[in-house]
Design a protein around this motif. Structure first.
Motif, short mmCIF file in Angstrom:
data_model
loop_
_atom_site.label_atom_id
_atom_site.label_comp_id
_atom_site.label_asym_id
_atom_site.label_seq_id
_atom_site.Cartn_x
_atom_site.Cartn_y
_atom_site.Cartn_z
N UNK A 9 0.85 -1.19 0.00
CA UNK A 9 0.00 0.00 0.00
C UNK A 9 0.88 1.23 0.00
N UNK A 10 0.69 2.10 -0.97
CA UNK A 10 1.34 3.40 -0.98
C UNK A 10 0.25 4.43 -0.73
N UNK A 11 0.37 5.18 0.37
CA UNK A 11 -0.73 6.09 0.64
C UNK A 11 -0.56 6.88 1.91
N UNK A 12 -1.68 7.30 2.45
CA UNK A 12 -1.72 8.26 3.55
C UNK A 12 -1.80 7.58 4.90
N UNK A 13 -1.25 8.28 5.89
CA UNK A 13 -1.35 7.86 7.28
C UNK A 13 -1.69 9.09 8.10
N UNK A 14 -2.76 9.02 8.87
CA UNK A 14 -3.24 10.16 9.65
C UNK A 14 -3.51 9.76 11.09
N UNK A 15 -3.72 10.77 11.90
CA UNK A 15 -4.38 10.58 13.19
C UNK A 15 -5.79 11.14 13.05
N UNK A 16 -6.78 10.34 13.42
CA UNK A 16 -8.18 10.77 13.35
C UNK A 16 -8.59 11.41 14.68
N UNK A 17 -9.11 12.62 14.60
CA UNK A 17 -9.71 13.27 15.76
C UNK A 17 -11.22 13.18 15.55
N UNK A 18 -11.86 12.27 16.26
CA UNK A 18 -13.27 11.95 16.02
C UNK A 18 -14.14 12.50 17.13
N UNK A 19 -15.14 13.30 16.74
CA UNK A 19 -16.12 13.83 17.69
C UNK A 19 -17.44 13.10 17.49
N UNK A 20 -18.02 12.58 18.57
CA UNK A 20 -19.29 11.87 18.52
C UNK A 20 -20.39 12.81 18.99
N UNK A 21 -21.47 12.92 18.19
CA UNK A 21 -22.53 13.88 18.49
C UNK A 21 -23.87 13.33 18.03
N UNK A 22 -24.93 13.95 18.49
CA UNK A 22 -26.26 13.49 18.13
C UNK A 22 -26.56 13.73 16.66
N UNK A 23 -26.17 14.90 16.15
CA UNK A 23 -26.37 15.21 14.74
C UNK A 23 -25.24 16.08 14.24
N UNK A 24 -25.00 16.02 12.92
CA UNK A 24 -23.93 16.81 12.33
C UNK A 24 -24.36 18.27 12.23
N UNK A 25 -23.46 19.23 12.45
CA UNK A 25 -23.84 20.64 12.35
C UNK A 25 -24.07 21.06 10.91
N UNK A 26 -24.95 22.04 10.72
CA UNK A 26 -25.14 22.65 9.42
C UNK A 26 -24.14 23.77 9.24
N UNK A 34 -20.63 14.77 22.26
CA UNK A 34 -20.67 13.98 23.49
C UNK A 34 -19.27 13.61 23.97
N UNK A 35 -18.36 13.32 23.01
CA UNK A 35 -17.01 12.91 23.38
C UNK A 35 -16.12 13.00 22.14
N UNK A 36 -14.82 12.80 22.34
CA UNK A 36 -13.90 12.73 21.21
C UNK A 36 -12.81 11.71 21.51
N UNK A 37 -12.09 11.30 20.46
CA UNK A 37 -11.00 10.35 20.65
C UNK A 37 -9.94 10.58 19.58
N UNK A 38 -8.71 10.19 19.88
CA UNK A 38 -7.59 10.23 18.94
C UNK A 38 -7.26 8.79 18.55
N UNK A 100 -16.52 14.06 12.23
CA UNK A 100 -17.73 14.19 13.04
C UNK A 100 -18.64 13.02 12.72
N UNK A 101 -19.16 12.36 13.76
CA UNK A 101 -20.02 11.19 13.59
C UNK A 101 -21.31 11.43 14.37
N UNK A 102 -22.48 11.23 13.69
CA UNK A 102 -23.74 11.45 14.38
C UNK A 102 -24.36 10.15 14.86
N UNK A 103 -25.53 10.25 15.47
CA UNK A 103 -26.18 9.10 16.08
C UNK A 103 -26.66 8.08 15.05
N UNK A 104 -26.75 8.46 13.78
CA UNK A 104 -27.15 7.55 12.71
C UNK A 104 -25.95 6.93 12.00
#
Length: 304
Positions: A9-26, A34-38, A100-104
């Motif tokens: 595999x030749x490609x990208x490597x990142x750190x994901x900063x993930x925020x969990x929420x009820x719905x995505x913002x407009x 609600x929370x976040x993780x690295x 950003x990840x929502x409840x769905x």
């Protein structure tokens, strides 16, 4: 246990900063999460981990910075036995994805390339020959993708996500091209020189991609499964629809990468494209039932 088959595999490597929420913002809206993780991420690294967990002897070639994020970005690859000898460590920042990840289980993602932007032609060429099944995505510079294709010694799995401009000759060396339905329409417009995206059904888009010179196409359809098209000697595509495994999705982040990496592993093991895509669909279905990308990938194949 890893096999003697090779996936590179030749490609990208990142750190994901993930925020969990009820719905995505407009647009212009603030939403309390609600929370976040690295966690480790990046399409290339995700696919490398998936290929290794699916049984292939796997190497990842990419770049990270000299910041604390580098250890997070590569940690799970090292644990899974992915070869990292040709990963560059450069001055600067490791790539970051803000998710950003929502409840769905829907998500939105912004990527800051960081060290991944250094993976241009010179860096890829310096890595030398790329053995076995080669897997590429769209998160490194276009010149690096071209150089990797030129250095390939085996089949090329091109997951052009995100879709970037790539010369027709290089697009048509994909075998298979692996994309979702939106990416398939974007690439078709690129090949046909059209400013309009096709609204044709996916089987028609797959046939049109084959008409443009691509030998085989896999279109992932999320909860609807996947479609496999293989161009015959007469130019007509043999199209097979693979149903989805029905699961309750919690987080779809990294599921497409899990599919692509598992697909490459099974192709390297000698399976047909249809067989490999069927396995990849089952592998990816397990990942959406847990949060995160790499952390959600199955460590055992017993349920597959």
């Amino acid at each position: 246990m890893a096999s003697t088959t090779q996936v590179t595999i030749v490609g990208s490597s990142n750190v994901d900063i993930t925020a969990l929420m009820n719905r995505l913002p407009g647009p212009g809206e603030t939403v309390l999460a609600d929370s976040y993780r690295l966690t480790p991420g990046g399409k290339g690294a995700n696919q490398a981990l998936a290929a290794a967990l699916a049984g292939a002897r796997t190497e990842f070639i990419g770049a990270v910075g000299n910041d604390p994020h580098a250890e997070i970005a590569l940690g799970q690859l090292a644990e899974a036995g992915v070869a990292l000898d040709r990963v560059k460590h450069i001055e600067g920042a490791t790539g970051v994805a803000i998710i950003s990840v929502d409840a769905k289980a829907e998500n939105s993602i912004a990527v800051i390339s960081g060290a991944n932007s250094s993976m241009e032609a010179a860096a890829v060429t310096a890595a030398g020959a790329l053995e076995g099944v080669l897997v590429l995505q769209g998160e490194i510079p276009e010149s690096g993708i071209r150089a990797a294709i030129d250095a390939a010694t085996g089949p090329i799995v091109l997951n052009l996500a995100p879709v970037i401009d790539l010369d027709r000759d290089y697009l048509c060396r994909a075998n298979p091209l692996v994309v979702n339905e939106h990416e398939a329409a974007l690439i078709l417009a690129q090949l046909e020189g059209s400013k309009e995206l096709s609204t044709d059904p996916e089987p028609v888009i797959a046939q049109r991609l084959c008409d443009e010179g691509i030998a085989s196409v896999v279109i992932t359809l999320g909860g609807e499964g996947a479609l496999v098209a293989v161009r015959g000697t007469d130019g007509a595509a043999e199209i097979t629809t693979l149903p989805a495994v029905k699961v309750t999705a919690v987080d779809t982040t990294g599921a497409g990468d899990a599919f692509t990496g598992a697909l490459a592993a099974r192709l390297a093991a000698g399976e047909t494209l249809i067989e490999a895509a069927g396995f990849a669909g089952r592998f990816a279905a397990l990942t959406v039932q847990e949060h995160g990308a790499q952390a959600s990938y199955p460590r055992s194949l017993n349920n597959l």
